[in-house]
Design a protein around this motif. Structure first.
Motif, PDB file in Angstrom:
ATOM      1  N   ALA A 122       0.388  -1.112  -0.173  1.00 46.65           N
ATOM      2  CA  ALA A 122      -0.026   0.505   0.157  1.00 46.65           C
ATOM      3  C   ALA A 122       0.863   0.907   0.168  1.00 46.65           C
ATOM      4  O   ALA A 122       0.254   2.149   0.628  1.00 46.65           O
ATOM      5  N   GLU A 123       1.938   1.145  -0.739  1.00 43.35           N
ATOM      6  CA  GLU A 123       3.221   2.181  -0.918  1.00 43.35           C
ATOM      7  C   GLU A 123       1.815   3.497  -1.503  1.00 43.35           C
ATOM      8  O   GLU A 123       1.823   3.262  -2.412  1.00 43.35           O
ATOM      9  N   VAL A 124       1.952   4.403  -0.924  1.00 44.72           N
ATOM     10  CA  VAL A 124       1.489   5.820  -1.729  1.00 44.72           C
ATOM     11  C   VAL A 124       2.547   6.209  -3.169  1.00 44.72           C
ATOM     12  O   VAL A 124       1.648   6.432  -4.626  1.00 44.72           O
ATOM     13  N   ASN A 125       3.302   6.003  -3.081  1.00 45.55           N
ATOM     14  CA  ASN A 125       4.463   6.661  -3.760  1.00 45.55           C
ATOM     15  C   ASN A 125       5.349   5.872  -3.960  1.00 45.55           C
ATOM     16  O   ASN A 125       6.829   6.159  -3.420  1.00 45.55           O
ATOM     17  N   PHE A 126       5.121   4.603  -4.479  1.00 46.88           N
ATOM     18  CA  PHE A 126       5.824   3.352  -4.582  1.00 46.88           C
ATOM     19  C   PHE A 126       8.064   3.548  -5.742  1.00 46.88           C
ATOM     20  O   PHE A 126       8.930   3.526  -5.524  1.00 46.88           O
ATOM     21  N   LEU A 127       7.324   4.630  -6.167  1.00 47.36           N
ATOM     22  CA  LEU A 127       8.053   4.106  -7.263  1.00 47.36           C
ATOM     23  C   LEU A 127       8.138   5.679  -8.473  1.00 47.36           C
ATOM     24  O   LEU A 127       7.571   5.783  -9.753  1.00 47.36           O
ATOM     25  N   GLY A 133      12.552  18.444 -15.032  1.00 42.77           N
ATOM     26  CA  GLY A 133      14.220  18.427 -14.965  1.00 42.77           C
ATOM     27  C   GLY A 133      14.368  18.322 -14.449  1.00 42.77           C
ATOM     28  O   GLY A 133      16.292  18.715 -14.861  1.00 42.77           O
ATOM     29  N   GLN A 134      14.730  17.510 -13.618  1.00 48.25           N
ATOM     30  CA  GLN A 134      15.884  16.613 -13.274  1.00 48.25           C
ATOM     31  C   GLN A 134      15.748  15.586 -13.526  1.00 48.25           C
ATOM     32  O   GLN A 134      15.378  14.943 -14.437  1.00 48.25           O
ATOM     33  N   THR A 135      17.587  14.606 -13.483  1.00 51.76           N
ATOM     34  CA  THR A 135      18.078  13.513 -13.620  1.00 51.76           C
ATOM     35  C   THR A 135      18.658  12.804 -13.179  1.00 51.76           C
ATOM     36  O   THR A 135      18.777  12.895 -11.645  1.00 51.76           O
ATOM     37  N   ASP A 136      19.101  11.550 -13.270  1.00 50.44           N
ATOM     38  CA  ASP A 136      19.975  10.626 -12.827  1.00 50.44           C
ATOM     39  C   ASP A 136      20.751  11.513 -12.229  1.00 50.44           C
ATOM     40  O   ASP A 136      21.949  11.762 -11.122  1.00 50.44           O
ATOM     41  N   LYS A 183      14.173   4.892  -6.948  1.00 50.70           N
ATOM     42  CA  LYS A 183      14.706   4.059  -8.180  1.00 50.70           C
ATOM     43  C   LYS A 183      15.677   2.798  -7.953  1.00 50.70           C
ATOM     44  O   LYS A 183      15.310   2.070  -8.440  1.00 50.70           O
ATOM     45  N   GLU A 184      17.103   3.469  -6.880  1.00 51.84           N
ATOM     46  CA  GLU A 184      17.844   2.583  -6.485  1.00 51.84           C
ATOM     47  C   GLU A 184      17.041   1.075  -5.643  1.00 51.84           C
ATOM     48  O   GLU A 184      17.666   0.285  -6.049  1.00 51.84           O
ATOM     49  N   VAL A 185      17.125   2.110  -4.380  1.00 51.93           N
ATOM     50  CA  VAL A 185      16.090   0.952  -3.424  1.00 51.93           C
ATOM     51  C   VAL A 185      14.949  -0.288  -4.701  1.00 51.93           C
ATOM     52  O   VAL A 185      15.131  -1.805  -3.867  1.00 51.93           O
ATOM     53  N   VAL A 186      14.187  -0.166  -5.265  1.00 48.80           N
ATOM     54  CA  VAL A 186      13.421  -0.846  -6.027  1.00 48.80           C
ATOM     55  C   VAL A 186      13.815  -1.346  -7.197  1.00 48.80           C
ATOM     56  O   VAL A 186      13.992  -2.325  -7.145  1.00 48.80           O
ATOM     57  N   GLU A 187      14.658  -0.607  -7.840  1.00 51.21           N
ATOM     58  CA  GLU A 187      15.600  -1.130  -9.312  1.00 51.21           C
ATOM     59  C   GLU A 187      16.411  -2.721  -9.130  1.00 51.21           C
ATOM     60  O   GLU A 187      16.395  -3.544  -9.272  1.00 51.21           O
ATOM     61  N   VAL A 188      17.206  -1.591  -8.300  1.00 51.99           N
ATOM     62  CA  VAL A 188      18.341  -2.328  -7.700  1.00 51.99           C
ATOM     63  C   VAL A 188      18.574  -3.791  -6.670  1.00 51.99           C
ATOM     64  O   VAL A 188      19.653  -4.010  -6.952  1.00 51.99           O
ATOM     65  N   GLU A 189      18.008  -2.786  -5.762  1.00 51.38           N
ATOM     66  CA  GLU A 189      17.693  -3.697  -4.803  1.00 51.38           C
ATOM     67  C   GLU A 189      18.816  -4.194  -4.239  1.00 51.38           C
ATOM     68  O   GLU A 189      19.719  -5.263  -4.088  1.00 51.38           O
ATOM     69  N   LEU A 215      12.483   1.454   8.086  1.00 50.93           N
ATOM     70  CA  LEU A 215      13.263   1.420   7.981  1.00 50.93           C
ATOM     71  C   LEU A 215      12.776   0.320   5.982  1.00 50.93           C
ATOM     72  O   LEU A 215      13.069  -0.017   5.814  1.00 50.93           O
ATOM     73  N   LEU A 216      12.048  -0.543   7.196  1.00 49.82           N
ATOM     74  CA  LEU A 216      11.150  -1.988   6.275  1.00 49.82           C
ATOM     75  C   LEU A 216      10.861  -1.213   4.924  1.00 49.82           C
ATOM     76  O   LEU A 216      11.337  -2.053   3.334  1.00 49.82           O
ATOM     77  N   TYR A 217      10.429   0.060   4.828  1.00 51.25           N
ATOM     78  CA  TYR A 217      10.024   0.453   3.857  1.00 51.25           C
ATOM     79  C   TYR A 217      10.594   0.832   3.139  1.00 51.25           C
ATOM     80  O   TYR A 217      10.588   1.558   1.756  1.00 51.25           O
ATOM     81  N   ALA A 218      11.532   2.179   4.220  1.00 51.82           N
ATOM     82  CA  ALA A 218      12.528   3.037   3.146  1.00 51.82           C
ATOM     83  C   ALA A 218      13.792   2.670   2.394  1.00 51.82           C
ATOM     84  O   ALA A 218      13.846   2.745   1.046  1.00 51.82           O
ATOM     85  N   ILE A 219      13.755   0.665   2.340  1.00 51.96           N
ATOM     86  CA  ILE A 219      15.249  -0.274   1.705  1.00 51.96           C
ATOM     87  C   ILE A 219      14.102  -1.240   1.688  1.00 51.96           C
ATOM     88  O   ILE A 219      14.944  -1.694   0.495  1.00 51.96           O
ATOM     89  N   ASN A 220      12.650  -1.052   1.301  1.00 56.28           N
ATOM     90  CA  ASN A 220      11.642  -2.013   0.579  1.00 56.28           C
ATOM     91  C   ASN A 220      12.147  -3.268   1.023  1.00 56.28           C
ATOM     92  O   ASN A 220      12.624  -4.093  -0.084  1.00 56.28           O
ATOM     93  N   MET A 221      12.451  -3.773   1.768  1.00 58.12           N
ATOM     94  CA  MET A 221      13.029  -4.475   2.057  1.00 58.12           C
ATOM     95  C   MET A 221      11.748  -5.752   2.373  1.00 58.12           C
ATOM     96  O   MET A 221      11.059  -5.390   3.645  1.00 58.12           O
ATOM     97  N   GLU A 222      11.596  -7.262   2.217  1.00 55.33           N
ATOM     98  CA  GLU A 222      10.717  -8.404   2.477  1.00 55.33           C
ATOM     99  C   GLU A 222      10.292  -8.241   3.517  1.00 55.33           C
ATOM    100  O   GLU A 222      11.772  -8.817   4.722  1.00 55.33           O
ATOM    101  N   TYR A 223       8.977  -8.104   4.401  1.00 57.45           N
ATOM    102  CA  TYR A 223       9.123  -8.835   5.903  1.00 57.45           C
ATOM    103  C   TYR A 223       9.457 -10.679   6.048  1.00 57.45           C
ATOM    104  O   TYR A 223       9.480 -11.010   5.076  1.00 57.45           O
ATOM    105  N   PRO A 224      10.484 -10.789   6.972  1.00 61.18           N
ATOM    106  CA  PRO A 224      11.111 -12.267   6.966  1.00 61.18           C
ATOM    107  C   PRO A 224       9.832 -13.603   6.921  1.00 61.18           C
ATOM    108  O   PRO A 224       8.775 -12.470   7.852  1.00 61.18           O
TER     109      PRO A 224
END
Length: 239
Positions: A7-12, A18-21, A58-64, A197-206
């Protein structure tokens, strides 16, 4: 495209116009440089963490990346204030106040439920109910070994009386065998930061605690839609 699971509202989110990587990487570098200073600008880090949110997701979700890699690149993400801000950016929900409010609401019904069903829960819960604060003390590194997700309570040795409750000297969060946050004021706050933190770094629940974290997410934080049958049963019993 990876999609939201909790239920992340702003997942990715997309980068701001005007901004780039590359331009947002400059913001990240500025944050890193600021965190290395003895006197940190209290306004600069929140401002640049907000500006670089899309790059970080982008880094946390795509690169993991590994937790240690995230700590290396985004050390400010593990500041208590930034955990709260990042969780709000992702969910639009206040990390601490909603959790503490839910604890106030559900603690008494939970304890009544556990005491009513203590035989079914087994010896482990019976001991917990006899002394909710009882914990053993030992070296910190002993408890971080092989721990993927956990909260560490460090107790003062040589308690005067056997009936006295041990004094907590430190509460810390462990992720991937490393202490990532310490000196937390109490256990409820520590759990709130862990959840953030689990949300911030997109870490799965154990896997072994998936129902526990689902209950926290969907009952205590009201994040997400339908519950599993087990969590729905608990939700009904708490009402």
């Amino acid at each position: 495209m990876k999609k939201s699971k909790r239920a992340e509202v702003n997942f990715l989110p997309d980068h701001p116009e005007g901004q780039t990587d590359e331009s947002l990487e400059n913001e990240r570098v500025a944050i890193a440089e600021e965190t290395r200073k003895k006197r940190i600008d209290a306004t600069l880090i929140p401002r640049k963490m907000e500006a670089s949110f899309s790059l970080r997701r982008k880094e946390v979700v795509e690169v993991e990346p590994l937790v240690e890699e995230i700590r290396e690149r985004w050390s400010a993400l593990f500041y208590e204030e930034e955990i709260c801000r990042e969780f709000f950016r992702i969910t639009n929900i206040n990390l601490l106040s909603t959790f503490i409010g839910s604890l106030d609401k559900y603690t008494a019904p939970l304890l009544k439920l556990y005491r009513r069903c203590r035989e079914a829960f087994g010896q482990e819960v019976k001991i917990l109910l006899e002394n909710l604060d009882e914990q053993e003390t030992d070296a910190e590194d002993h408890y971080t070994k092989d721990v993927q997700i956990g909260i560490l309570s460090v107790m003062k040795d040589n308690v005067a009386a056997a009936t006295s409750l041990p004094k907590v000297t430190n509460i810390a969060i462990i992720l991937k065998e490393a202490v990532v946050l310490r000196d937390i004021v109490d256990l409820p706050t520590a759990f709130a930061y862990l959840f953030g933190l689990l949300y911030a770094i997109n870490m799965e629940y154990p896997q072994e605690l998936k129902y526990t974290f689902e209950a926290i997410q969907k009952i205590f934080r009201d994040l997400g839609g339908s519950c599993s049958a087990r969590v729905q049963s608990l939700k009904i019993k708490l009402c």
